[in-house]
Enzyme design. Structure first.
Site, PDB file in Angstrom:
ATOM      1  N   ARG A   1       0.968  -0.987  -0.056  1.00 26.87           N
ATOM      2  CA  ARG A   1      -0.102  -0.087  -0.082  1.00 26.87           C
ATOM      3  C   ARG A   1       0.654   1.241  -0.026  1.00 26.87           C
ATOM      4  O   ARG A   1       0.492   2.286  -0.485  1.00 26.87           O
ATOM      5  CB  ARG A   1      -0.836   0.144   1.164  1.00 26.87           C
ATOM      6  CG  ARG A   1      -2.070  -0.827   0.985  1.00 26.87           C
ATOM      7  CD  ARG A   1      -2.746  -1.487   2.179  1.00 26.87           C
ATOM      8  NE  ARG A   1      -2.170  -2.584   2.610  1.00 26.87           N
ATOM      9  CZ  ARG A   1      -2.326  -3.110   3.839  1.00 26.87           C
ATOM     10  NH1 ARG A   1      -3.180  -2.894   4.649  1.00 26.87           N
ATOM     11  NH2 ARG A   1      -1.742  -4.327   4.076  1.00 26.87           N
TER      12      ARG A   1
ATOM     13  N   GLU B   1       4.428 -10.868  13.215  1.00 27.24           N
ATOM     14  CA  GLU B   1       3.644 -11.349  14.419  1.00 27.24           C
ATOM     15  C   GLU B   1       4.114 -12.698  14.381  1.00 27.24           C
ATOM     16  O   GLU B   1       4.287 -13.516  15.496  1.00 27.24           O
ATOM     17  CB  GLU B   1       2.344 -11.275  14.201  1.00 27.24           C
ATOM     18  CG  GLU B   1       1.427 -11.376  15.419  1.00 27.24           C
ATOM     19  CD  GLU B   1      -0.102 -11.108  14.994  1.00 27.24           C
ATOM     20  OE1 GLU B   1      -0.377 -10.813  14.009  1.00 27.24           O
ATOM     21  OE2 GLU B   1      -0.939 -11.352  16.023  1.00 27.24           O
TER      22      GLU B   1
HETATM   23  O1  LIG Z   1       4.762  -1.837  11.691  1.00 26.83           O
HETATM   24  P1  LIG Z   1       4.686  -3.431  11.165  1.00 26.83           P
HETATM   25  O2  LIG Z   1       4.298  -4.252  12.281  1.00 26.83           O
HETATM   26  O3  LIG Z   1       5.587  -3.819  10.418  1.00 26.83           O
HETATM   27  O4  LIG Z   1       3.365  -3.480  10.219  1.00 26.83           O
HETATM   28  C1  LIG Z   1       3.152  -2.448   9.148  1.00 26.83           C
HETATM   29  C2  LIG Z   1       3.110  -3.173   7.728  1.00 26.83           C
HETATM   30  O5  LIG Z   1       2.176  -4.154   8.092  1.00 26.83           O
HETATM   31  C3  LIG Z   1       1.202  -4.082   6.592  1.00 26.83           C
HETATM   32  O6  LIG Z   1       1.653  -4.708   5.453  1.00 26.83           O
HETATM   33  P2  LIG Z   1       1.805  -6.359   5.484  1.00 26.83           P
HETATM   34  O7  LIG Z   1       2.937  -6.383   6.158  1.00 26.83           O
HETATM   35  O8  LIG Z   1       0.401  -6.626   5.856  1.00 26.83           O
HETATM   36  O9  LIG Z   1       1.766  -6.404   3.836  1.00 26.83           O
HETATM   37  P3  LIG Z   1       1.129  -6.084   2.570  1.00 26.83           P
HETATM   38  O10 LIG Z   1       1.049  -4.695   2.445  1.00 26.83           O
HETATM   39  O11 LIG Z   1       1.644  -6.788   1.353  1.00 26.83           O
HETATM   40  O12 LIG Z   1      -0.370  -6.517   2.910  1.00 26.83           O
HETATM   41  C4  LIG Z   1       1.321  -2.405   6.144  1.00 26.83           C
HETATM   42  O13 LIG Z   1       0.851  -2.026   5.182  1.00 26.83           O
HETATM   43  C5  LIG Z   1       2.842  -2.129   6.719  1.00 26.83           C
HETATM   44  O14 LIG Z   1       3.626  -2.413   5.545  1.00 26.83           O
HETATM   45  N1  LIG Z   2      -4.871  -3.449  12.680  1.00 27.17           N
HETATM   46  C1  LIG Z   2      -4.201  -3.551  11.439  1.00 27.17           C
HETATM   47  N2  LIG Z   2      -4.646  -3.058  10.262  1.00 27.17           N
HETATM   48  C2  LIG Z   2      -4.475  -2.909   9.224  1.00 27.17           C
HETATM   49  N3  LIG Z   2      -3.160  -3.360   8.821  1.00 27.17           N
HETATM   50  C3  LIG Z   2      -2.425  -3.836  10.108  1.00 27.17           C
HETATM   51  N4  LIG Z   2      -1.102  -4.364  10.001  1.00 27.17           N
HETATM   52  C4  LIG Z   2      -0.929  -4.820  11.264  1.00 27.17           C
HETATM   53  N5  LIG Z   2      -1.814  -4.334  12.011  1.00 27.17           N
HETATM   54  C5  LIG Z   2      -2.939  -3.902  11.133  1.00 27.17           C
END
Ligand SMILES: O=P(O)(O)OC[C@H]1O[C@H](OP(=O)(O)OP(=O)(O)O)[C@H](O)[C@@H]1O
Ligand SMILES: Nc1ncnc2[nH]cnc12
Length: 176
Positions: free
Chosen positions: A59, A96
């Site tokens: 994103r 996580e």
């Molecule tokens: O601060 P953090 O604990 O590292 O989490 C934040 C990250 O988690 C989400 O992405 P995600 O890892 O879900 O990947 P995606 O954008 O490919 O769905 C979000 O868009 C951040 O990149």
């Molecule tokens: N609560 C949340 N909503 C959307 N993205 C996330 N990535 C980690 N925690 C999240």
């Protein structure tokens, strides 16, 4: 006056029970919402020295591309492992459950370049920290890390500020 939170949808129990998922697809899908987010990030970056924007998959690409256009810079993607075609450097980080790896092209940035790091959401800060490390390993500097959402209780802001980073977020939510 409208705010980005008016456009962010919360989906309970995704992807796991107990998680309140902050869904920015509804923000991005609305032209006023998307504009609010981009304008807010442009305002947050006013007066900062920024030579280029780096975005975190996935994103962070949507925000980062629009922001780079507004700031008159290029855009550099930081991707999950195995997606970039050229020579890369990689950085592992904790999720996580288990570990993940992000990469950047090894010629994407040069020494001394000032970089704005962008993502939609700051949670634990692990993803952003991995991005910062990649940028710094190429000799560039992170001017600021900018997000739409700060999930305050997960401690990402403190973690990044502890690394000496400037953190900008357009809104904050309590809870995970
Ligand atoms: O601060 P953090 O604990 O590292 O989490 C934040 C990250 O988690 C989400 O992405 P995600 O890892 O879900 O990947 P995606 O954008 O490919 O769905 C979000 O868009 C951040 O990149
Ligand atoms: N609560 C949340 N909503 C959307 N993205 C996330 N990535 C980690 N925690 C999240």
């Amino acid at each position: 006056m409208a705010h980005v939170t008016d456009y962010i949808r919360t989906i309970p129990d995704f992807p796991h029970e107990g998680i309140m998922f902050r869904d920015v697809t509804t923000l991005f899908a609305d032209r006023d919402g998307l504009r609010l987010a981009i304008e807010g990030l442009v305002t947050a970056c006013e007066g900062l020295e920024i030579d280029t924007v780096a975005g975190l998959e996935a994103r962070g690409f949507i925000l980062g591309g629009a922001l780079a256009d507004r700031l008159g810079t290029g855009f550099v993607p930081i991707r999950k492992k195995g997606k970039l075609p050229g020579k890369t450097i990689e950085q592992a980080y904790s999720l996580e459950y288990g570990e993940a790896v992000v990469e950047i092209h090894d010629d994407a940035l040069h020494a001394g370049q000032k970089v704005l790091l962008v993502d939609d959401l700051l949670a634990t800060g692990g993803t952003a920290e991995a991005g910062i490390r990649l940028i710094e390993r190429l000799g560039a500097e992170v001017t600021a890390c900018a997000f739409v959402i700060d999930l305050r209780e997960l401690g990402g802001r403190k973690r990044l500020e502890g690394l000496g980073q400037r953190v900008e977020a357009l809104c904050a939510y309590e809870g995970a």
